[in-house]
Scaffold this motif. Structure first.
Motif, PDB file in Angstrom:
ATOM      1  N   PRO A 614      38.986  47.601  56.614  1.00 30.77           N
ATOM      2  CA  PRO A 614      37.792  46.751  56.632  1.00 30.77           C
ATOM      3  C   PRO A 614      37.583  46.124  58.004  1.00 30.77           C
ATOM      4  N   ARG A 672      36.325  40.559  43.725  1.00 26.79           N
ATOM      5  CA  ARG A 672      35.869  41.591  44.674  1.00 26.79           C
ATOM      6  C   ARG A 672      35.857  42.964  43.997  1.00 26.79           C
ATOM      7  N   GLU A 677      34.223  46.016  45.699  1.00 28.24           N
ATOM      8  CA  GLU A 677      34.675  45.845  47.085  1.00 28.24           C
ATOM      9  C   GLU A 677      36.196  46.001  47.152  1.00 28.24           C
ATOM     10  N   GLU A 679      38.151  46.902  49.334  1.00 26.60           N
ATOM     11  CA  GLU A 679      38.818  46.590  50.602  1.00 26.60           C
ATOM     12  C   GLU A 679      39.673  45.329  50.478  1.00 26.60           C
TER      13      GLU A 679
END
Length: 897
Positions: A614, A672, A677, A679
């Motif tokens: 990321p 997340r 997400e 990452e």
RNA sequence: GGGCGGGUAGCUCAGGUGGCUAGAGCGACAGCCUUACAAGCUGUAGGCCACAGGUUCAAGUCCUGUCCCGCCUACCA
């Protein structure tokens, strides 16, 4: 070399951490990989610790566990920091104890030491050592000690023996070691002299026996003879009396001085002398003098040229000087008979209870008998002066600091060291006597001829040296002294000595004296003296008291790392440290918690492969926050270790991992993941990887297992640079982010307030609530608007969030005040208005109290004038905040529905 | 006799050089098996920091004294 073949694959990660599965595997791996080995010469800076050599007779007890865990903690930490670390392991031959054990064995076989003869007996002890002497070192491996096993030493091995003879001969030639007839502490059970350090005074309930000694040729004025009444705790020693002493100025008795007394039972005339040593206030003021069996009487005897009468045998029985009636009796039987005889003959006045300290041999518990004998002594005064200087000028530093004073006091009052022991197992004194010419030869090797008369009939001294003489040479003899070795050059002086304060004099003091004398330099720069492990009642744990925690059982039940973590928590400056079961239990829970945090991360990494690293610049708030907190934890842990604050170090890692990483960060990660997400997992793995390094000195096995898994091919940070966490670099603080910490703190407080309201007002778990936040500060509003929507749902069940400068309190809502923030949660149909009123009232009362306290401080002109600006500003800010809270709560209560 | 350490929540203990609302673990109480962990999660209660003085704007923290507990040391027979 090579990684262990068997990894637990992620899908098979058990739900519960099972330490047994991994400990042996990793220890073997470390050892095979040679990570524990120190180089004799290296580019790296040296860091060395010599182990306090445990007795070969020992098995691992709680004290060893603590001592060695702390050393391992330091060694592992420094190794990771890139030092060339040497942890020198070994054992002590433990003279008296070992000999006792083998003697006991022989007795069971119906034979004895004397039947075997010296040579055969020593052979037997070596056999015993080969069979049982390695137990304790293998047990140290169980607790994870990363000693350099290739360098293992023994206080009786050839190298150490060479060192012992060298030191002895050198000190002898300097006149520091000498042979003399003197009053020593004699152990009748072990049949040997011991040093005064080995005598443990124990308070016992004894008696004062008052006895009348008739004065020869003096009448009391009537027909009766005059008497001197003496008081003694040991009536049997009267058989060895050679005088009675009174104070020269004692009006009661001074006229007797120069006359003689008739010693009862033996009908011997003994002189009555005057000596200022006698305390007129104590006892009867008349003192029986037994120069043969009392240290003070011995001194008096020397002053007055009194006869020295030895009445005990080497084994503590009465000899021929005691008289036929008592000969052969034990000390205690003799006492009884003497008292009975005195009573019968009218000499016994009375017996009164008397509590006093009696010296016991610390190794066997036998009552010590002071006795005159021919022994080898060492005059340590000149050595002590150098040691004293080293302590005073900081060449050697004691931690805790208070130990310095103890050390100095002892050094200033040091007495000659009784070196010889009448035993067989140990370093035989390298002195030879020539019977032809009475010459005495000190030599490294067996001399062929007498230097003086040339005759070949030489006889070696029968005695061995006090075991502490060889262990006193330990820090340099283990490195090859008297040779000038590369090891000595690299590692001496060693970095730190870690041991319990109870052997400060026995061992630490001797090493410092002998180190300065032999190496011309202190053996270590720092001495860390940890506490002794105690039970709940504050009693030192010991096998004989039956109150000890058994390390190996504990390890079997809880795992090594849990045990080690509990021990690290015992690393406080206290002289006695308790180690309750609950503390070890807490270590186990912690290990399991870590295991599961890693399990969560790894399982999800498998499920959501992370394609790319990321972009660090676009990190979300919680990432900046957790990195900043990690940074803080690293700095604090490192600082704590540097200052030997093991407890603080362990607590820091614990709090970070559990209450920051698990409680908050991993919950954020879940959110997340829910938002697609993944990452976030990369950060979790990266932080965990660094934290495993931080944890490694405390929990080596678990941290290794997880570190290996975390660095297996998922591309995090330092992956695969090194094969083991134990040689991975110690984490460096980097990435402080105060703004993120501040913002996150507000978010966290809001979350906690919502949770608190839900909990206290019993909002059903399923119920989703609406949250309204009022804040006058545009920046704060912006932050909250940006973050709350994301974070709140992860931590508490909310359906709608409003942030505004002014919010109308909805009817039937609960309320929380956080500084300038006000938080409303409408709870129509759910809320218990009485409960909410009570809750607000409680908060309000507290606010009023806090405001009053802050106002009082700020109204004091002296405070404003004299306190540092920073403190005043903080106080002002705090008051403002409190005032706002108080006002809002007061208003809410006044309009409460 | 001299010296040292300790007395902080029900229990065991943290609280370097004085300065946010004195902390943790365990235990207690209430509610939760919320897609890592019930060895878990959330919330709550609980403290005249042994006592009395003093120094300081400010003391759990520094000083003096007292009371308990523990230890080390010392030749009172």
């Amino acid at each position: 070399m090579g990684s262990p073949a068997l990894y637990l694959t992620m899908t098979h990660l058990p739900k519960i951490y099972e330490p047994q599965q991994i400990e042996e595997k990793w220890y073997q791996f470390w050892q095979e990989s040679g990570y524990f080995h120190a180089e004799a010469t290296s580019e790296k800076p040296p860091y060395a610790i010599v182990i306090p050599p445990p007795n070969i007779t020992g098995s691992l007890h709680i004290g060893h566990a603590l001592d060695n865990m702390l050393q391992d903690c330091l060694i592992r930490w420094r190794r990771m920091q890139g030092y060339n670390t040497l942890w020198m392991p070994g054992t002590d031959h433990a003279g008296i104890i070992t000999e006792l054990i083998v003697e006991r064995q022989l007795a069971e076989e119906g034979t004895s030491k004397s039947a075997l003869g010296r040579e055969k007996f020593i052979e037997r002890v070596w056999q015993w050592k080969a069979a049982s002497g390695g137990t304790i070192l293998s047990q140290l491996r169980r607790i994870g000690c990363s000693c350099d096993w290739e360098r293992e030493r023994f206080t009786l091995d050839e190298g150490l023996s060479q060192a012992v003879r060298t030191a002895f001969v050198r000190f002898y030639e300097q006149g520091l070691i000498y042979r003399d007839t003197y009053m020593v502490n004699w152990c009748p059970a072990c049949s040997t002299a011991v040093s005064n350090l080995e005598v443990e005074p124990i308070e016992v309930d004894g008696h004062f026996y008052h006895i009348r000694y008739p004065v020869v040729g003096v009448s009391s004025g009537t027909d009766e003879a005059a008497f001197l009444e003496i008081a003694t705790t040991r009536p049997e020693t009267m058989l060895g009396d050679t005088a009675v002493a009174v104070h020269p100025e004692d009006e009661r008795y001074r006229h007797f001085i120069g006359k003689t007394a008739m010693l009862p039972l033996q009908e011997r005339e003994i002189p009555i002398i005057g000596d200022a040593y006698v305390d007129t206030e104590f006892g009867t003021g008349a003192l029986k003098v037994t120069p043969g069996h009392d240290a003070n009487d011995y001194e008096i005897g020397l002053r007055h040229d009194l006869a020295q009468r030895t009445i005990f045998t080497k084994t503590g029985c009465m000899n021929e000087h005691a008289g036929e009636r008592y000969r052969g009796l034990s000390r205690w039987d003799c006492r009884e008979r003497v008292v009975a005889d005195l009573r019968e003959q009218g000499y016994l006045v009375k017996i009164v209870p008397h509590r006093h300290a009696v010296g016991h041999h610390d190794r066997c518990g036998t009552v010590i008998e002071p006795a005159i004998s021919l022994q080898w002594f060492m005059n340590v005064k000149p050595l002590a002066e150098r040691a004293l200087a080293a302590a005073k000028n900081g060449d050697v530093r004691f931690i805790p600091e208070r130990e310095t004073a103890r050390f100095i006091h002892w050094m200033e009052n040091i007495e000659p060291w009784t070196l010889s022991r009448q035993r067989w197992w140990g370093h035989r004194i390298p002195i030879w006597y020539c019977d032809a010419c009475d010459a005495v030869t000190a030599a490294m090797d067996i001399p062929q001829t007498c230097k003086t008369c040339g005759c070949t009939e030489l006889r070696q001294d029968e005695d061995v040296l006090d075991m502490w003489f060889s262990s006193g040479l330990w820090p340099f003899a283990t490195m090859g002294w008297p040779e000038k070795t590369a090891e000595l050059n690299t590692f001496y002086p060693t970095s730190v000595l870690v041991t319990g304060w109870d052997i400060l004099f026995f061992w630490v003091a001797r090493m410092i004296m002998l180190g300065l004398a032999c190496m011309d330099e202190v053996p270590f720069r720092t001495v860390y003296l940890h506490g002794l492990v105690a039970d709940e009642k504050g009693q030192k744990m010991s096998k004989s008291k039956g109150n000890s925690v058994e390390p190996l059982e504990t390890i079997a039940t809880y795992g090594t790392d849990a045990f080690r973590f509990a021990l690290a928590n015992a690393g406080t400056p206290n002289p006695y440290v308790p180690l309750p079961e609950s503390q070890i239990e807490a270590g186990k829970r912690f290990a399991n918690k870590i295991w599961n945090a890693a399990r969560f991360t790894l399982m999800n990494l498998e499920r959501h492969p992370v394609s790319a690293t990321p972009n660090r610049d676009s990190n979300p708030l919680e990432v900046k926050w957790i990195r900043s907190r990690l940074n803080h934890a690293i700095a604090t842990t490192t600082d704590a270790l540097e200052n030997f604050r093991f407890h603080e170090a362990a607590q820091t890692v614990y709090a970070f991992l559990w209450h920051e990483f698990c409680d908050w960060y991993l919950e954020c990660v879940k959110q997340r993941l829910a938002h697609g997400e993944p990452e976030a997992l990369w950060v979790a793995a990266d932080v965990l990887e660094q934290t495993m390094r931080l944890l490694h000195p405390f929990m080596p096995f678990l941290s290794e297992e997880l570190w290996q898994q975390l660095t297996q091919g998922n591309g995090t940070g330092t992956a695969n640079e090194k094969k083991s966490v134990c040689v991975a670099p110690w984490p460096e603080p980097a990435g402080a982010h105060p703004e993120a910490e501040a913002t996150m703190a507000v978010v966290m407080t809001v979350i906690e307030s919502v949770r608190s309201i839900r909990g206290e007002l019993n909002v059903p778990l399923g119920a989703s609530v609406e949250v309204l936040v009022q804040s006058p500060d545009a920046d704060v509003r912006a932050q909250l608007a940006a973050h709350l929507g994301h974070y709140l749902p992860a931590f508490t069940k909310v359906k709608d969030i409003t942030v505004a400068a002014a919010v109308q309190k909805p009817p039937a809502s609960a309320e929380a005040v956080i500084g300038e923030l006000v938080l409303y949660i409408p709870l129509a149909g759910v809320i218990d208005l009485d409960a909410e009123r009570a809750r607000l009232n409680k908060r309000h009362r507290q606010a009023v109290k806090d405001v009053a306290a802050a106002q009082k401080t700020l109204e004091n002109p002296n405070f404003l004038q004299r306190a540092p600006e920073k403190v005043v500003a903080q106080k002002r800010e705090s008051l403002e905040r409190l005032l706002a809270e108080e006002a809002k709560l007061a208003r809410s209560l006044s309009v409460f529905l």
